[in-house]
Design a protein around this motif. Sequence first.
Motif, PDB file in Angstrom:
ATOM      1  N   LYS A 192       0.833  -1.202   0.000  1.00  0.00           N
ATOM      2  CA  LYS A 192       0.000   0.000   0.000  1.00  0.00           C
ATOM      3  C   LYS A 192       0.868   1.252   0.000  1.00  0.00           C
ATOM      4  N   HIS A 193       1.954   1.219   0.764  1.00  0.00           N
ATOM      5  CA  HIS A 193       2.828   2.381   0.876  1.00  0.00           C
ATOM      6  C   HIS A 193       4.052   2.309  -0.043  1.00  0.00           C
ATOM      7  N   ASN A 194       4.306   1.112  -0.588  1.00  0.00           N
ATOM      8  CA  ASN A 194       5.434   0.921  -1.501  1.00  0.00           C
ATOM      9  C   ASN A 194       4.953   0.161  -2.734  1.00  0.00           C
ATOM     10  N   PRO A 195       4.066   0.770  -3.522  1.00  0.00           N
ATOM     11  CA  PRO A 195       3.464   0.058  -4.654  1.00  0.00           C
ATOM     12  C   PRO A 195       4.471  -0.249  -5.764  1.00  0.00           C
ATOM     13  N   LEU A 196       4.192  -1.329  -6.478  1.00  0.00           N
ATOM     14  CA  LEU A 196       4.961  -1.637  -7.686  1.00  0.00           C
ATOM     15  C   LEU A 196       4.541  -0.635  -8.752  1.00  0.00           C
ATOM     16  N   GLU A 197       5.519  -0.107  -9.487  1.00  0.00           N
ATOM     17  CA  GLU A 197       5.221   1.023 -10.363  1.00  0.00           C
ATOM     18  C   GLU A 197       5.344   0.742 -11.855  1.00  0.00           C
ATOM     19  N   ASN A 198       5.873  -0.416 -12.223  1.00  0.00           N
ATOM     20  CA  ASN A 198       6.023  -0.715 -13.642  1.00  0.00           C
ATOM     21  C   ASN A 198       6.091  -2.226 -13.848  1.00  0.00           C
ATOM     22  N   PRO A 199       5.959  -2.699 -15.096  1.00  0.00           N
ATOM     23  CA  PRO A 199       5.969  -4.148 -15.360  1.00  0.00           C
ATOM     24  C   PRO A 199       7.248  -4.840 -14.912  1.00  0.00           C
ATOM     25  N   ASN A 200       8.379  -4.165 -14.992  1.00  0.00           N
ATOM     26  CA  ASN A 200       9.626  -4.792 -14.548  1.00  0.00           C
ATOM     27  C   ASN A 200       9.601  -5.079 -13.049  1.00  0.00           C
ATOM     28  N   GLN A 201       9.026  -4.160 -12.291  1.00  0.00           N
ATOM     29  CA  GLN A 201       8.915  -4.402 -10.858  1.00  0.00           C
ATOM     30  C   GLN A 201       7.960  -5.559 -10.570  1.00  0.00           C
ATOM     31  N   VAL A 202       6.910  -5.685 -11.350  1.00  0.00           N
ATOM     32  CA  VAL A 202       5.992  -6.806 -11.185  1.00  0.00           C
ATOM     33  C   VAL A 202       6.712  -8.126 -11.481  1.00  0.00           C
ATOM     34  N   LYS A 203       7.522  -8.135 -12.535  1.00  0.00           N
ATOM     35  CA  LYS A 203       8.308  -9.340 -12.853  1.00  0.00           C
ATOM     36  C   LYS A 203       9.255  -9.671 -11.707  1.00  0.00           C
ATOM     37  N   SER A 204       9.876  -8.652 -11.155  1.00  0.00           N
ATOM     38  CA  SER A 204      10.770  -8.868 -10.018  1.00  0.00           C
ATOM     39  C   SER A 204      10.009  -9.428  -8.825  1.00  0.00           C
ATOM     40  N   ALA A 205       8.801  -8.921  -8.599  1.00  0.00           N
ATOM     41  CA  ALA A 205       7.980  -9.411  -7.496  1.00  0.00           C
ATOM     42  C   ALA A 205       7.659 -10.899  -7.671  1.00  0.00           C
ATOM     43  N   ILE A 206       7.362 -11.290  -8.897  1.00  0.00           N
ATOM     44  CA  ILE A 206       7.065 -12.704  -9.180  1.00  0.00           C
ATOM     45  C   ILE A 206       8.285 -13.570  -8.891  1.00  0.00           C
ATOM     46  N   GLU A 207       9.457 -13.085  -9.249  1.00  0.00           N
ATOM     47  CA  GLU A 207      10.688 -13.834  -8.966  1.00  0.00           C
ATOM     48  C   GLU A 207      10.891 -13.981  -7.462  1.00  0.00           C
ATOM     49  N   LYS A 208      10.588 -12.940  -6.713  1.00  0.00           N
ATOM     50  CA  LYS A 208      10.724 -13.012  -5.262  1.00  0.00           C
ATOM     51  C   LYS A 208       9.749 -14.021  -4.674  1.00  0.00           C
ATOM     52  N   ILE A 209       8.556 -14.079  -5.222  1.00  0.00           N
ATOM     53  CA  ILE A 209       7.563 -15.036  -4.741  1.00  0.00           C
ATOM     54  C   ILE A 209       8.044 -16.465  -4.959  1.00  0.00           C
ATOM     55  N   LYS A 210       8.744 -16.700  -6.057  1.00  0.00           N
ATOM     56  CA  LYS A 210       9.254 -18.045  -6.338  1.00  0.00           C
ATOM     57  C   LYS A 210      10.242 -18.503  -5.273  1.00  0.00           C
ATOM     58  N   GLU A 211      10.866 -17.562  -4.577  1.00  0.00           N
ATOM     59  CA  GLU A 211      11.856 -17.901  -3.564  1.00  0.00           C
ATOM     60  C   GLU A 211      11.231 -18.236  -2.212  1.00  0.00           C
ATOM     61  N   ILE A 212       9.940 -17.962  -2.056  1.00  0.00           N
ATOM     62  CA  ILE A 212       9.289 -18.127  -0.759  1.00  0.00           C
ATOM     63  C   ILE A 212       8.790 -19.564  -0.601  1.00  0.00           C
ATOM     64  N   PRO A 213       9.058 -20.197   0.538  1.00  0.00           N
ATOM     65  CA  PRO A 213       8.556 -21.560   0.766  1.00  0.00           C
ATOM     66  C   PRO A 213       7.034 -21.606   0.761  1.00  0.00           C
ATOM     67  N   GLU A 214       6.498 -22.802   0.554  1.00  0.00           N
ATOM     68  CA  GLU A 214       5.048 -22.963   0.574  1.00  0.00           C
ATOM     69  C   GLU A 214       4.507 -22.556   1.947  1.00  0.00           C
ATOM     70  N   THR A 215       3.478 -21.721   1.953  1.00  0.00           N
ATOM     71  CA  THR A 215       2.920 -21.214   3.194  1.00  0.00           C
ATOM     72  C   THR A 215       1.479 -20.759   2.977  1.00  0.00           C
ATOM     73  N   PRO A 216       0.632 -20.896   3.985  1.00  0.00           N
ATOM     74  CA  PRO A 216      -0.744 -20.387   3.876  1.00  0.00           C
ATOM     75  C   PRO A 216      -0.795 -18.879   3.667  1.00  0.00           C
ATOM     76  N   LEU A 217       0.299 -18.198   3.928  1.00  0.00           N
ATOM     77  CA  LEU A 217       0.317 -16.742   3.757  1.00  0.00           C
ATOM     78  C   LEU A 217       0.176 -16.324   2.297  1.00  0.00           C
ATOM     79  N   PHE A 218       0.357 -17.245   1.361  1.00  0.00           N
ATOM     80  CA  PHE A 218       0.134 -16.911  -0.043  1.00  0.00           C
ATOM     81  C   PHE A 218      -1.312 -16.462  -0.255  1.00  0.00           C
ATOM     82  N   GLN A 219      -2.249 -17.117   0.435  1.00  0.00           N
ATOM     83  CA  GLN A 219      -3.655 -16.738   0.300  1.00  0.00           C
ATOM     84  C   GLN A 219      -3.882 -15.328   0.850  1.00  0.00           C
TER      85      GLN A 219
END
Length: 319
Positions: free
Chosen positions: A88-115
Motif C-alpha cells: 500500500k505504501h510501496n506500490p509496484l510502479e512498472n511491469p519490470n517491478q511486477v516481474k521482479s515481485a514474481i521472482e521473489k515469490i518463487k523464492e518463498i517456501p510454501e505457506t498459507p500466507l500466499f492466500q
Amino acid sequence: MYTRVESRFWQDEKMRAVSDDVRYLMLYLLTSPHRNIIGFYFLPLPYACFDLGWDEKRFMKALQELLSAGLIRYDKQVHVVLVKNYLKHNPLENPNQVKSAIEKIKEIPETPLFQDFLEIVKQLDKPLYKPLIEHLHKRLPKPGTGSGTGTGSGSGSGEEDSPNPPGPDAPQEPHVPLDDNKNEPKYTEDSPPYRAAIYLRNRILENNPRARVPDDDPGDPLLQKWAQEMDRLHRLGPPGGDQGYNWHEIRQLIDFSQDDEFWRANILSAGKLREKCVQLENQMKRNAAKARGHPTMSKNVANALRLVEKYNQEEGGYS
C-alpha cells in the motif's frame, strides 16, 4: 533498496498503542536487510535477533504483540513474514517491478500466507498487478491435492521445508509427473529439487557470470539433471549413501560452497555439490566451532550462534 516509511508512522493510532519494542520491530520489518519489494519474505528468528541485538524472548514478545495488532502475519513453520500494508505504501510502479515481485515469490517456501498476500494484492485493485495475481493463483494448493487425504503415517513426502528459500514443516512437495519420453521424473518449478537447483545456479552466476550453468527453464535437460541430483542429495546424501540432507542443510551447503574462496572454484554443478557434500559439511562444522570459541566474539554474535544451533537441533537446520 529503497523503502518508503511515511512520517505519520509515528502518529498512527496502532503504533501509538504499542510498546517501544513493537514500534522498533515494525520499523525493522519495513527496512530489514532481508526484505524484498513486496514485504513478504523469509525471516528466521536468528536473523532478526542478530540484527536487532535482542534475545529470543524479547523478540517473540514483540512479535506476538505485532501479530495481535493485525499489522503483520508470520508463519513460524517456514519463517516467513508478511507486512500487510507494505505494498500500500510501496506500490509496484512498472511491469519490470511486477516481474521482479514474481521472482521473489518463487523464492518463498510454501505457506498459507500466499492466500493472505493474494487477498491484499486483489484489494489494491491495480491492473498492473494482473500477472502477479495470476502467478499467486498458481502457487495456491489446487482443490483435492492437499496432503490431508493420504493414508500413510502422516510424515508426508519428507519435504519438511523448502530450499529457496527453505523452512521446516513445509507442505508436501507437489506431485512430480513422469516424463513420457524417458520415464524419469520431470521436476516442476514448484518442486524443492528444482528450486534448489535454481538457487545453486544463481549463486554460481553471482560469483562468475561466465560460468556454464543450465538455463532457467524447466525444459532444459541440464537443469533437470541438476534437480535430480538435488533430489538424490535430499533423499540419499552423497553417492553411495543412504542418509540425505533436509532442505535447510542443502541451502547451507550451497551458501557455504559459494561463499568460500576455495570451494566456489570447485562446486560448479549440482553433481559436484553432492559429491563433496560431506567434506563441505565437515568444514562448515569446523568453522562454526572456531567462531564459537573466538575470544573477541561479541555478545550479539555469540547469542545469534546459540540461536542458530538451537534451531538446527530442533528443526533440522537453517538457511
